[in-house]
Motif scaffolding. Structure first.
Motif, short mmCIF file in Angstrom:
data_model
loop_
_atom_site.label_atom_id
_atom_site.label_comp_id
_atom_site.label_asym_id
_atom_site.label_seq_id
_atom_site.Cartn_x
_atom_site.Cartn_y
_atom_site.Cartn_z
N ARG A 177 -10.53 1.88 -5.28
CA ARG A 177 -11.75 2.37 -4.63
C ARG A 177 -11.54 2.55 -3.13
NH1 ARG A 177 -15.11 -1.79 -5.50
NH2 ARG A 177 -15.05 -1.26 -7.70
N HIS A 178 -10.69 1.71 -2.53
CA HIS A 178 -10.44 1.78 -1.09
C HIS A 178 -9.04 2.29 -0.78
CE1 HIS A 178 -13.63 -1.32 -1.57
NE2 HIS A 178 -14.14 -0.71 -0.52
N ALA A 179 -8.47 3.08 -1.68
CA ALA A 179 -7.12 3.60 -1.45
C ALA A 179 -7.06 4.52 -0.24
CB ALA A 179 -6.63 4.32 -2.71
N ASP A 180 -8.19 5.16 0.12
CA ASP A 180 -8.18 6.06 1.26
C ASP A 180 -8.04 5.33 2.58
OD1 ASP A 180 -10.75 5.00 0.56
OD2 ASP A 180 -11.64 6.31 2.07
N LEU A 181 -8.23 4.01 2.59
CA LEU A 181 -8.08 3.22 3.80
C LEU A 181 -6.65 2.75 4.04
CD1 LEU A 181 -11.27 0.96 3.55
CD2 LEU A 181 -10.99 3.09 4.82
N THR A 182 -5.75 3.07 3.13
CA THR A 182 -4.37 2.63 3.27
C THR A 182 -3.71 3.34 4.44
OG1 THR A 182 -4.25 2.30 0.88
CG2 THR A 182 -2.17 2.35 2.09
N PRO A 183 -3.32 2.63 5.50
CA PRO A 183 -2.69 3.30 6.64
C PRO A 183 -1.26 3.71 6.32
CG PRO A 183 -2.78 0.94 7.01
CD PRO A 183 -3.49 1.18 5.72
N ASP A 184 -0.84 4.78 6.95
CA ASP A 184 0.51 5.29 6.77
C ASP A 184 1.31 4.93 8.02
OD1 ASP A 184 2.75 6.53 5.89
OD2 ASP A 184 1.99 8.58 6.09
N LEU A 185 2.15 3.92 7.92
CA LEU A 185 2.94 3.45 9.05
C LEU A 185 4.32 4.10 9.00
CD1 LEU A 185 2.02 -0.35 8.97
CD2 LEU A 185 0.94 1.50 10.26
N PRO A 186 4.71 4.84 10.03
CA PRO A 186 6.02 5.52 9.99
C PRO A 186 7.18 4.55 9.80
CG PRO A 186 4.65 6.39 11.76
CD PRO A 186 3.94 5.19 11.23
N ALA A 187 7.10 3.34 10.41
CA ALA A 187 8.21 2.40 10.29
C ALA A 187 8.39 1.90 8.86
CB ALA A 187 7.98 1.21 11.24
N LEU A 188 7.32 1.94 8.06
CA LEU A 188 7.38 1.43 6.69
C LEU A 188 7.34 2.55 5.66
CD1 LEU A 188 4.92 -1.59 7.06
CD2 LEU A 188 7.38 -1.53 7.44
N ALA A 189 7.48 3.79 6.10
CA ALA A 189 7.38 4.91 5.17
C ALA A 189 8.40 4.85 4.05
CB ALA A 189 7.51 6.23 5.95
N PRO A 190 9.65 4.42 4.29
CA PRO A 190 10.60 4.37 3.16
C PRO A 190 10.21 3.40 2.06
CG PRO A 190 11.76 4.31 5.27
CD PRO A 190 10.32 4.12 5.57
N PHE A 191 9.31 2.49 2.36
CA PHE A 191 8.93 1.47 1.38
C PHE A 191 7.55 1.71 0.80
CE2 PHE A 191 11.53 -0.24 4.81
CZ PHE A 191 12.65 -0.65 4.12
N ARG A 192 6.97 2.86 1.08
CA ARG A 192 5.66 3.21 0.53
C ARG A 192 5.80 3.40 -0.97
NH1 ARG A 192 0.95 5.56 2.89
NH2 ARG A 192 -0.67 5.35 1.30
N PRO A 193 4.99 2.73 -1.78
CA PRO A 193 5.13 2.87 -3.24
C PRO A 193 4.81 4.28 -3.70
CG PRO A 193 3.15 1.63 -2.68
CD PRO A 193 3.91 1.79 -1.41
N ALA A 194 5.63 4.77 -4.61
CA ALA A 194 5.41 6.09 -5.17
C ALA A 194 4.30 6.02 -6.19
CB ALA A 194 6.69 6.60 -5.82
N LEU A 195 3.27 6.83 -5.98
CA LEU A 195 2.08 6.78 -6.84
C LEU A 195 1.96 8.11 -7.55
CD1 LEU A 195 -0.35 5.09 -4.30
CD2 LEU A 195 0.92 4.00 -6.15
N GLY A 196 2.52 8.18 -8.73
CA GLY A 196 2.39 9.39 -9.53
C GLY A 196 1.24 9.26 -10.51
N THR A 197 0.89 10.36 -11.10
CA THR A 197 -0.17 10.36 -12.11
C THR A 197 0.38 9.78 -13.41
OG1 THR A 197 -1.12 12.32 -11.09
CG2 THR A 197 -1.84 11.77 -13.33
#
Length: 451
Positions: free
Chosen positions: A415-435
């Protein structure tokens, strides 16, 4: 008269049924009135029996002799405030000269029996003023969090205390925390409550779950970075240390130390920066710290030292940069290798669920609240979620988090996924969210109908 007796019997039966099945409803309908009358009527005699009275002052005794009046008796602490709550009663007492808050705390068990309450706890608000919190029923048996809780940035409600108050996790007051507990002790539920409470806030969540991600990856839509193995965790922690150094450079550039700037406005951490420049705070959740500290080969040992060093640096320096640690595990002692004791010393907030041995409880409270060790090893196995929480001041309390299923936590994070910040330093570790593709139903052979 017959109808009056029938009505009285029905009221008594309803009260007994509520007390058995719904103690909270019984307290709000019948118990609160009976308890208030019992406390107010018995107050003087109970305080005298518990040794919480002092003799009358000399000037009153002298005045009584001069006027030939009865000698005044001993005086109990004066009630400054009497308040009814949804779980019990709250009395604010003004101590008489010569009394001590420790005397009131030592008499809590006798006060509980004398007032026929479920539990009584005391705390000193200021010099000479003590607050008694009385609970009318077992609030931890069936946890019901209040609908309205006092939340603010980086301060969220996660559990209920045994005195009926809400237990908050305040990262700005207690930056780093340690949560230990045996298997099936409620540690995972506590973690879910924490994630669900932080999800609506402006905060970045970073997870390290070396159990192949079975605990944290279902909540991935609210996480800015996730690691599911020690190798990825080492790289993620290095990225967090690098991000911390960048934040410190930002603070240095915006410290505003000119002569015309008041002292209170000089920036020393991210919370002193203007809101448009303030980096998003980060909460790092480590699900099982032992998996990061164990090693079998020389290469694993090098990786382990790298991980523990990064965690220690984050614990020592991360607060001002807005990086907070929440480390969970079954054990967290010196047998995990060098650096563990130093790391544990930086974890101010301690929470211990049911543990398998006294040594595990000593790891959490032995150096800050020895009295809490016995309480931690006394948690029964049939009450998952009950925990002991303590801090560096030596205080401790029994708490229990409300039961939150994984589905409920997932729904909150989605419900609050839109609040997830996108940090450039941690971009390689952002979980892949496919359908997710629909999973076909398993084929089931149908049995022929009986003739």
């Amino acid at each position: 008269m017959t109808w009056l007796i029938v009505a009285l019997v029905l009221v008594v039966a309803a009260a007994g049924l509520l007390r058995w099945r719904r103690p909270a409803w019984y307290w709000l309908t019948f118990g609160v009135t009976l308890a208030a009358l019992r406390v107010l009527v018995r107050y003087g005699s109970v305080m005298d029996a518990c040794g919480l009275t002092v003799p009358a002052p000399r000037w009153r005794l002298t005045l009584a002799r001069m006027t030939n009046r009865p000698v005044p008796g001993p005086r109990a602490p004066r009630i400054l405030r009497f308040r009814v709550t949804r779980t019990g009663l709250v009395l604010r007492l003004k101590l008489r000269p010569g009394q001590d808050a420790f005397d009131v705390a030592a008499s809590c068990d006798r006060l509980r029996h004398s007032f026929a309450m479920y539990g009584v706890t005391s705390r000193e608000l200021r010099s000479g003023v003590v607050e008694l919190r009385m609970t009318g029923y077992d609030v931890l048996k069936r946890v019901q969090m209040p609908a309205l809780a006092e939340t603010r940035p980086m301060r969220v409600p996660v559990a209920l205390r045994e005195d009926g108050a809400v237990h908050y996790r305040d990262y700005r007051a207690v930056p780093h925390g340690l949560v230990i507990g045996a298997t099936e002790s409620g540690k995972s539920v506590y973690q879910r409550n924490l994630v669900a409470a932080l999800a609506p806030q402006r905060v970045a969540l970073v997870g390290i779950d070396c159990k192949q991600g079975v605990e944290l990856f279902p909540l991935a839509r609210r996480f800015s970075a996730l690691a599911d193995n020690p190798d990825t965790a080492a790289e993620l922690l290095d990225a967090l240390v690098s991000h911390m150094q960048d934040v410190y450079q930002l603070i240095r550039a915006e410290q505003r130390i000119t002569a015309d700037v008041p002292d209170a406005e000089i920036a020393a951490d991210i919370w002193d920066l203007p809101e448009n420049l303030r980096p998003v705070p980060i909460v790092v959740l480590v699900d099982e710290v032992a998996e990061l500290a164990l090693f079998a080969t020389k290469d694993d040992e090098k990786r382990r030292d790298r991980i523990i060093t990064a965690l220690a640096r984050l614990a020592q320096l991360g607060r001002a940069a807005g990086i907070y640690l929440e480390i969970c595990g079954q054990r967290f002692g010196s047998e995990l290798g060098k650096g563990i004791t130093m790391l544990r010393a930086q974890l101010t907030g301690r929470t211990a669920h049911r543990v398998n041995d006294e040594a595990s409880a000593n790891m959490a409270f032995g150096d800050i609240a020895p009295d809490a060790v016995l309480a931690a090893i006394s948690i029964p196995t049939d009450t998952p979620g009950v925990a002991i929480t303590g801090d560096s001041a030596g205080g401790w309390a029994r708490i229990r988090a409300p039961h939150t299923t994984l589905r409920q936590a997932v729904n909150v994070c989605n419900r609050h996924a839109d609040l997830t910040p996108d940090l450039p330093a941690l971009a390689p570790f952002r979980p892949a969210l496919g359908t997710l593709a629909p999973v076909p139903a398993p084929a089931v052979e149908s049995a022929p109908a009986a003739a």
